[in-house]
Design a protein around this motif. Sequence first.
Motif, short mmCIF file in Angstrom:
data_model
loop_
_atom_site.label_atom_id
_atom_site.label_comp_id
_atom_site.label_asym_id
_atom_site.label_seq_id
_atom_site.Cartn_x
_atom_site.Cartn_y
_atom_site.Cartn_z
N ILE A 195 1.00 -1.16 -0.08
CA ILE A 195 0.23 0.03 -0.09
C ILE A 195 0.97 1.11 0.02
O ILE A 195 0.68 2.17 -0.49
CB ILE A 195 -0.88 0.11 1.12
N GLY A 196 1.99 1.30 0.76
CA GLY A 196 2.68 2.37 0.72
C GLY A 196 2.68 3.13 2.20
O GLY A 196 1.36 3.18 2.76
N ALA A 197 3.71 3.65 2.43
CA ALA A 197 3.78 4.54 3.81
C ALA A 197 2.65 5.65 3.69
O ALA A 197 2.06 5.92 4.43
CB ALA A 197 5.01 5.15 4.06
N GLU A 198 2.72 6.62 2.50
CA GLU A 198 1.79 7.49 2.58
C GLU A 198 0.31 7.12 2.76
O GLU A 198 -0.57 7.94 3.45
CB GLU A 198 1.77 8.13 1.18
N THR A 199 -0.06 6.00 2.09
CA THR A 199 -1.46 5.87 2.35
C THR A 199 -1.78 5.08 3.81
O THR A 199 -2.99 5.50 4.47
CB THR A 199 -1.63 4.44 1.44
N LEU A 200 -0.80 4.64 4.46
CA LEU A 200 -0.81 3.96 5.80
C LEU A 200 -0.68 5.33 6.86
O LEU A 200 -0.90 4.86 8.09
CB LEU A 200 -0.07 2.90 5.95
N ALA A 201 -0.32 6.45 6.57
CA ALA A 201 -0.17 7.40 7.26
C ALA A 201 -1.11 7.53 8.47
O ALA A 201 -0.60 7.73 9.73
CB ALA A 201 0.24 8.88 6.72
N PRO A 202 -2.41 7.60 8.32
CA PRO A 202 -3.31 7.71 9.38
C PRO A 202 -3.19 6.48 10.39
O PRO A 202 -3.36 6.61 11.56
CB PRO A 202 -4.90 7.93 8.71
N VAL A 203 -3.09 5.19 9.70
CA VAL A 203 -2.89 3.93 10.63
C VAL A 203 -1.73 4.06 11.38
O VAL A 203 -1.75 3.95 12.69
CB VAL A 203 -2.97 2.75 9.72
N SER B 126 4.97 -5.81 -8.38
CA SER B 126 4.96 -4.30 -8.57
C SER B 126 5.71 -4.26 -9.69
O SER B 126 5.22 -3.10 -10.44
CB SER B 126 5.64 -3.49 -7.23
N SER B 127 6.30 -5.03 -10.35
CA SER B 127 6.98 -5.00 -11.87
C SER B 127 6.01 -5.27 -12.70
O SER B 127 6.02 -4.71 -13.54
CB SER B 127 8.31 -5.80 -11.66
N ILE B 128 5.07 -6.22 -12.36
CA ILE B 128 3.85 -6.37 -13.36
C ILE B 128 3.08 -5.30 -13.53
O ILE B 128 2.62 -5.02 -14.70
CB ILE B 128 3.19 -7.73 -12.99
N ASN B 129 2.51 -4.51 -12.57
CA ASN B 129 1.63 -3.73 -12.65
C ASN B 129 2.09 -2.50 -11.67
O ASN B 129 1.65 -2.31 -10.57
CB ASN B 129 0.11 -4.27 -12.02
N PRO B 130 3.04 -1.54 -12.35
CA PRO B 130 3.56 -0.45 -11.41
C PRO B 130 2.61 0.38 -10.81
O PRO B 130 2.92 1.33 -10.08
CB PRO B 130 4.63 0.23 -12.08
N ARG B 131 1.31 0.56 -11.53
CA ARG B 131 0.30 1.52 -11.19
C ARG B 131 -0.31 1.13 -9.82
O ARG B 131 -0.95 1.84 -9.32
CB ARG B 131 -0.58 1.55 -12.16
N MET B 132 0.04 -0.04 -9.47
CA MET B 132 -0.68 -0.57 -7.89
C MET B 132 -0.44 0.23 -6.76
O MET B 132 -1.05 0.25 -5.79
CB MET B 132 -0.64 -2.01 -7.94
N GLY B 133 0.66 0.96 -6.88
CA GLY B 133 1.08 1.94 -5.64
C GLY B 133 1.95 1.12 -4.68
O GLY B 133 1.90 1.63 -3.55
N PHE B 134 2.71 0.31 -5.15
CA PHE B 134 3.46 -0.24 -4.31
C PHE B 134 4.85 0.62 -3.92
O PHE B 134 5.07 1.55 -4.47
CB PHE B 134 4.24 -1.67 -5.03
N GLY B 135 5.17 0.27 -2.76
CA GLY B 135 6.39 1.25 -2.26
C GLY B 135 6.29 1.73 -0.95
O GLY B 135 5.14 1.69 -0.26
N GLY B 136 7.30 2.31 -0.60
CA GLY B 136 7.35 2.92 0.67
C GLY B 136 7.28 1.82 1.90
O GLY B 136 6.98 0.79 1.48
N SER B 137 7.92 2.40 3.06
CA SER B 137 7.87 1.40 4.07
C SER B 137 7.12 2.12 5.12
O SER B 137 7.23 3.21 5.58
CB SER B 137 9.15 1.01 4.42
N ALA B 138 6.37 1.22 5.99
CA ALA B 138 5.76 1.55 7.07
C ALA B 138 6.14 0.48 8.26
O ALA B 138 6.13 -0.58 8.01
CB ALA B 138 4.23 2.07 7.18
#
Length: 186
Positions: free
Chosen positions: A128-136, A172-184
């Motif tokens: 999901i990525g760190a930005e998306t998880l910021a509220p959590v 994530s390499s198959i579908n880079p639009r999925m928003g993978f990345g970041g760490s939380a």
Amino acid sequence: MAGLTVLDLLVIALVLLAAIGGFRRSGGAERTGRLIGLLFGAAIALPLGALFAAAGASPLAQGLLRLAGLVLGLLIGVWAGGLVGGLVSRGLVRGRLGLVDRGLGAVAAAGTTVLVLWVLATAVPLIIGAETLAPVTAALQPLGGHSQLLDEFGNRLPLPRQALDQAVSTVSSINPRMGFGGSAQF
């Protein structure tokens, strides 16, 4: 390891509840075998994923084949572990050692709970990525921010961590639009 966080205490409570539930059911050696097989399956999955990927003609095909190899390796491990564990479980019950079988069930349930919590705490931030998880992550700060126990668990099992990282990287390499990345951290 420094002091336990509130999240660590919640992890411990969940693991204890799972262990109690696992003790209450028979077939514990089979469940233990499947769990051990899953961990050994990670060792099979990594080279199998690389072997399958080499057969792909395009990056997409290579990614899908690598993912298929990873999944197949994990399934082979679970199947073989369950087969051996099932034989042990039936032998324990026939030998009037059902208590041992139930004890193995408690261990398997506790281990599975730790593994599932670790995968969720590790994979969800990667996907999901760190930005998306910021509220959590902000909501978890008063509870200690993350579980040191799950961090330590991940550090002690390098092959499952490597298989998880490879699977997430492949997807994530198959579908880079999925928003993978970041760490939380959980």
